[in-house]
Structures are given as structure tokens and as C-alpha cells.
Design a protein around this motif. Structure first.
Motif: not given
Length: 398
Positions: A353-367
Motif C-alpha cells: 500500500s501507499y499514501t500520497l498527496q497529489v493534485r488532480g485536475q478540475r473541470p475548469d483546468g485548475g488543480w
């Protein structure tokens, strides 16, 4: 009627479409017509005259003779006719060609006797049966395939049916394994002691009937029913998948033939998952976490509706995407960290297993910053991760 001369005989032999050859009492070839030479791949008679017919057309590995007669002639129709003094009619045989390939033929042979009643010569006619042999072999293969399919069907959860399209849908054939699947004896269903429409669950019968009528009205050759339930002899219901072929007949009523597959376990699992999802969805929404799944073998990634909503999408259902599309939805600066986390699990399966903090893309192009927990829930036979599942929750990060 005048007797034909030897020259006339030879001219007739040369225009025949079938091969003709002569064999003397010692088993040596005395002549072969043009069609025979062509079939066996020889350019001229000089290549065959005086050769032992068995050596010429069968090529035995242990061939040995001093007078043109082989020591052993197993299965040679020509030599057998020569030795038995009996004619042969329409006998299938295989002859060797000059290039080493084998020619399927049909042989007719007649011995010619001398004044003392001994066999002086044998006249052999043979026809190329390559096409017939190929068709015969194809039929044999098809028969074997059908027998295999029958064994597979009858030995498993698939029941073959045929019923007549008249009121009551009387069954005209059902495979024997219907007893192991639905608990009924074939003769009870075929004899009418058990009526098929009465086996369909009351809540499903109208839909099943409408599907039948719809596909008949639009001229379908075959169709699939949506899963429905059939009454088992023990009083319980079994979910089935039904594939049907419509046999339209010019006279009389039509017939429906098809097969049923017992999918009860699959359907019950599906319903249990749906009930489970219905129960946890309110709590999931309150806790604001989503669920994802990654099938390593197919490289497909599933995000449920809550995961999408956490990223700002107006979603009522989850989506299925390939792994490359999934990676494209992760911020470029975070992709390497995600790849490294996954690789560490592959390199050390005990670290599942792993735990990670990342940024996912929003529909407006932001994160949007999210925290993803991933865990291997299934391994392949070689011990490598096969299926990852995990959760996603939104986090605030300065």
C-alpha cells in the motif's frame, strides 16, 4: 464392330481425365497415361516405366526387392489386387507424388489373365479426390467440434432449449443438464408437465414477452434477453442469461432455439454490491471520500462519482478510463512521485500500500489537492500486483 488397334487404345487413354496405369505380374509399371503422369507429378513415361508400382506410389522406407515386388506391402490396394487376383472398385487410397506430397485418390483395378489363368497384367484407374478428401476432413473436424461443444454445454451451467412459438411456448427439446441447473427432468418440460411461461418470475414475465415480440416484429435473427429469473424445482429462483435464435419457417409455426446460462451467483454478487454501495454512499458523501480501482492487467482505472465530485465535476456515475488518461489528470509535477510510489509496491510486494498527496485536475483546468490511499487487493499467479483499490479525499494545502 471392329476391334480397336493398340494405337487407338492408347489415344483413348491419353484423353481420359482419370489416371490409368498398367502393372505386370511382377509389380512393375508398364505404362501410364498423361493424366496419371500429371496427377503424380512426372514429366514423362520414362520416369515410371519399369519401376515397382509400390516403390513409385508409396515410397516405403524398408523397400527392398530384386524383381520389383516389395517385401512388405501394407495397405497397398494395387499390390493387394495383383496378388489376390480380385478386382477392386472405388477404393480410397493415398499415392505419393514425385515431389513427396500425398495425393488422395479413388482406385478401380481389374486383373487381366493369360491363357493359363494367371494374372498377366493389372489395369489401374485412379481419380483425384483431393477436394473430396478435404471436404471429408472438414466434416470430421466440424463433427468433433460439435461433439466438444455438446460436452462443454451439457457438462456445465448452460442449458440448450428449443420451443415452438405458439401460446404456452411448448418446449420441443432441452438438454439433459436442465436437471442439474433447474431441477426438472427433460421429459417433464418436453411433455408439458411443466410449462415454461409459468417458470418465469411474475415480475419478469411481461418484459421477457415484450422482448420476444419486439425482436420478432423487427425481423431479428437472434437476440439476447436481459437477465431474468426462472423458478427452480426446489421453489427458489435462478437468474439466467438467455440467448435466442429465431427459426422462421415458411409453413407452420416458428421455433426459438437458444441457450440459458445460470448467472445466479454473479447476479447476487452484483445486487449485494449495489445494496452495499447504497448503504455507504451517504456516509461517503458526508466524509467526502471517493473510491478508485486500477486493473493492472487491462490498464483501466475506475473513478466513482464521489471522486469526480471532489474534483468539481457534476457527476452522477463513475467513469472508466485507461491508465494514460488517468495520469494526464494528475499534475505534471506530481506524476513522478505517483509513479515512484507504484513502482515501490511492484518492487516490494510485501509493501502492498501507499499514501500520497497529489493534485488532480478540475473541470475548469485548475488543480485540487487530494490525498490518495492505494492498496493491492489481488495478486497475479506470479506474485505481482494485479488489482489496486483505494480512496481519495480532498485536502487543503497551502
Amino acid at each position: 464392330m471392329t476391334q480397336l488397334s493398340n494405337s487407338s487404345h492408347w489415344q483413348i487413354l491419353q484423353v481420359l481425365a482419370e489416371g490409368v496405369l498398367g502393372v505386370d505380374h511382377s509389380g512393375q509399371v508398364t505404362f501410364m497415361n498423361k493424366a496419371g503422369l500429371t496427377m503424380l507429378g512426372f514429366d514423362s513415361e520414362h520416369e515410371v516405366i519399369g519401376k515397382g508400382v509400390y516403390e513409385l506410389t508409396h515410397r516405403p522406407a524398408n523397400y527392398s526387392s530384386s524383381n520389383g515386388t516389395p517385401n512388405e506391402v501394407p495397405g497397398c490396394a494395387i499390390i493387394n489386387a495383383l496378388e489376390s487376383h480380385h478386382p477392386i472398385e472405388d477404393q480410397d487410397e493415398f499415392l505419393w507424388r514425385a515431389d513427396g506430397t500425398i495425393l488422395p485418390v479413388c482406385i478401380n483395378a481389374a486383373p487381366i489373365f493369360d491363357e493359363q489363368g494367371q494374372v498377366d497384367n493389372l489395369i489401374v484407374a485412379f481419380q483425384d479426390r483431393s477436394s473430396r478428401h478435404a471436404i471429408k476432413q472438414e466434416l470430421i473436424l466440424q463433427k468433433e467440434a460439435l461433439q466438444l461443444e455438446r460436452r462443454l454445454f451439457i457438462g456445465g451451467p448452460t442449458v440448450i432449449f428449443q420451443w415452438q412459438m405458439v401460446p404456452g411456448w411448448p418446449i420441443t427439446y432441452v438438454s439433459p443438464n436442465v436437471f442439474s441447473v433447474l431441477g426438472y427432468k427433460p421429459q417433464d418440460l418436453i411433455g408439458g408437465a411443466v410449462i415454461y411461461p409459468q417458470l418465469v418470475h411474475p415480475d419478469d414475465f411481461e418484459r421477457v414477452s415484450q422482448e420476444v415480440e419486439y425482436h420478432r416484429s423487427i425481423g431479428s435473427e437472434y437476440f439476447e434477453h436481459k437477465p431474468y429469473r426462472l423458478l427452480h424445482a426446489d421453489g427458489s429462483y435462478r437468474w439466467v442469461y438467455d440467448f435466442t435464435v429465431i427459426e422462421r419457417r415458411q409453413t407452420g409455426s416458428d421455433y426459438h432455439s437458444g441457450y440459458l446460462v445460470d448467472i445466479t451467483k454473479h447476479k447476487e454478487t452484483e445486487l449485494a454490491l449495489a445494496r452495499s454501495e447504497h448503504r455507504y454512499r451517504p456516509a461517503q458523501s458526508v466524509a467526502r471520500f471517493g473510491i478508485w480501482e486500477w486493473d493492472v492487467e487491462t490498464q483501466s482505472v475506475y473513478w466513482d462519482a464521489e471522486t469526480l465530485r471532489l474534483l468539481g465535476y457534476d457527476a452522477q456515475e463513475g467513469i472508466l478510463m485507461d491508465y494514460s488518461e488517468f495520469i494526464s489528470r494528475v499534475h505534471p509535477d506530481d506524476r513522478q512521485a505517483l509513479e515512484d510510489a507504484v513502482k515501490s509496491v511492484f518492487a516490494n510486494p510485501q509493501q502492498d500500500s501507499y499514501t500520497l498527496q497529489v493534485r488532480g485536475q478540475r473541470p475548469d483546468g485548475g488543480w485540487q489537492w487530494i490525498e490518495s490511499l492505494g492498496k493491492v487487493v489481488e495478486f497475479s499467479q506470479t506474485g505481482n500486483p494485479k488489482l489496486f483499490m483505494g480512496t481519495v479525499k480532498s485536502i487543503t494545502k497551502d
